[in-house]
Write a protein that holds these residues in place. Structure first.
Motif, PDB file in Angstrom:
ATOM      1  N   GLY A 109       0.810  -1.220   0.000  1.00 31.06           N
ATOM      2  CA  GLY A 109       0.000   0.000   0.000  1.00 31.06           C
ATOM      3  C   GLY A 109       0.837   1.262   0.000  1.00 31.06           C
ATOM      4  O   GLY A 109       0.554   2.224  -0.739  1.00 31.06           O
ATOM      5  N   GLU A 110       1.873   1.287   0.817  1.00 33.58           N
ATOM      6  CA  GLU A 110       2.742   2.464   0.863  1.00 33.58           C
ATOM      7  C   GLU A 110       3.568   2.588  -0.408  1.00 33.58           C
ATOM      8  O   GLU A 110       3.813   3.699  -0.896  1.00 33.58           O
ATOM      9  N   GLY A 111       3.995   1.435  -0.975  1.00 34.49           N
ATOM     10  CA  GLY A 111       4.761   1.478  -2.216  1.00 34.49           C
ATOM     11  C   GLY A 111       3.965   2.051  -3.367  1.00 34.49           C
ATOM     12  O   GLY A 111       4.475   2.874  -4.153  1.00 34.49           O
ATOM     13  N   LEU A 112       2.702   1.663  -3.494  1.00 38.33           N
ATOM     14  CA  LEU A 112       1.835   2.220  -4.531  1.00 38.33           C
ATOM     15  C   LEU A 112       1.650   3.725  -4.339  1.00 38.33           C
ATOM     16  O   LEU A 112       1.734   4.514  -5.293  1.00 38.33           O
ATOM     17  N   THR A 113       1.385   4.111  -3.086  1.00 39.20           N
ATOM     18  CA  THR A 113       1.131   5.530  -2.798  1.00 39.20           C
ATOM     19  C   THR A 113       2.354   6.381  -3.073  1.00 39.20           C
ATOM     20  O   THR A 113       2.266   7.440  -3.716  1.00 39.20           O
ATOM     21  N   ASP A 114       3.510   5.954  -2.588  1.00 42.81           N
ATOM     22  CA  ASP A 114       4.728   6.737  -2.792  1.00 42.81           C
ATOM     23  C   ASP A 114       5.060   6.874  -4.275  1.00 42.81           C
ATOM     24  O   ASP A 114       5.415   7.973  -4.747  1.00 42.81           O
TER      25      ASP A 114
END
Length: 343
Positions: free
Chosen positions: A152-157
């Motif tokens: 989730g954080e990888g997609l957002t970043d």
């Protein structure tokens, strides 16, 4: 603090392919019940993906076949031709009737799959999940590709870096009941609010596992929100779908996209800028780990805190409190490394 783990996923190919040791059976679409079972004592590991015939699960199947060749068990593979929970359940029932040694599923609907996993366990079959979990079931292990937070954080970043840290974006997901996709989206919501206060998720839609539908929905989202500057494709069919919509609309450089796409399906979109990045993992390694885990279950071998699975997977962690094997961290795929993968 160690980040929470959960399910994942996404999506493979030849129907009903069995591989025993170094001997492979003919593959092909049987159009009906899966075939399997052994008469010589060879361990049979059956994997039922969400959907067959797409690059993601084809790559998992390739990894499972490799594990079977190297470790000496029979690998059986069949999934539904549409991402349909009822069709997947029929295949699971067939494997239960055949009496396979191990049944591993990437469930389209975790809750409806749970009673079938119980039925398999009652029949003496070892049961597990891979790619997508059914946490409220009797599965003995979940083979997880990456942490929920990491994905989730990888997609957002990746998206917000392309968007300059500000703006409106929308998510084109796949199955509404997919536990892994929904868990990632929850992380994207909270992480966006926390780290990118000038960014906003304006809509979430569901395209099933249909790339054309994802393209159409992304086009509708851009029309409904003229100030939209970002799109996320939450699975391996919607990732190229949203990039195609941006390309078709002539909005490359105006609307940025990221997603969970297999490397070669995203290569052209990465090259022309209609996609900024794909967040994924080594899918063939996930298939290999799935087959290896099935063999351990069949043989009654306990998982260690770290496990030497193969030369490319020398230290796979196992979290006993959650009964999860973790393949490793999520990977950002860009033009710099996309050619390192042949699927």
């Amino acid at each position: 603090m160690r980040k929470k783990l959960i399910a994942l996923g996404a999506l493979t190919v030849v129907a009903s392919l069995a591989l025993a040791g170094c001997t492979s059976r003919d593959s092909g679409d049987t159009g009906g019940a899966a075939t399997g079972g052994t008469d010589d004592g060879t361990v049979s590991v059956a994997f039922v993906p969400k959907l067959q015939g797409i690059p993601y699960f084809e790559a998992m199947n390739t990894g499972g076949q490799k594990a079977a060749e190297e470790l000496g068990f029979e690998w059986l593979y069949q999934g539904p031709t549409t991402a349909d929970a009822a069709a997947q359940a029929d295949i699971v029932r067939s494997y239960i009737q055949q009496g396979v040694d191990v049944l591993i599923v990437a469930p389209n609907d975790p809750d409806s799959m749970a009673p079938l996993l119980q039925e398999a366990a009652d029949a003496g079959i070892k049961v597990a999940t891979s790619d997508t979990d059914a946490p409220n079931s009797v599965r003995e292990v979940f083979v997880n590709q990456a942490s929920v937070d990491g994905i989730g954080e990888g997609l957002t970043d990746a998206l917000l870096e392309a968007m300059g840290g500000t703006g409106k974006y929308a998510i084109v997901s796949c199955g509404e009941t997919a536990a892994n996709l929904n868990a990632w989206i929850e992380v994207q919501k909270s992480y966006t609010a926390e780290k990118y206060p000038d960014a906003e998720i304006v809509d979430i839609v569901y395209a099933g596992e249909d790339q054309a539908a994802a393209t159409a929905m992304a086009t509708d989202l851009m029309n409904a929100h003229p100030d939209l500057t970002g799109l996320v494709g939450e699975c391996t069919s919607s990732a190229p779908g949203v990039a195609q919509a941006v390309r078709d609309a002539g909005k490359i450089g105006q609307v940025f996209t990221v997603g969970l796409g297999t490397p070669q399906s995203m290569k052209d979109y990465l090259d022309d800028g209609s996609s900024s990045a794909s967040i994924l993992w080594n899918v063939e390694d996930l298939g290999y780990l799935t087959g290896w885990a099935g063999l351990q279950l069949a043989e009654g071998t306990a998982f260690g805190d770290t496990n030497d699975v193969s030369s490319s997977l020398p230290a796979v962690e196992y979290f006993s409190d959650e009964q999860q094997l973790l393949l490793g961290p999520a990977l950002r795929i860009t033009t710099a490394n996309v050619d390192e993968f042949d699927y």
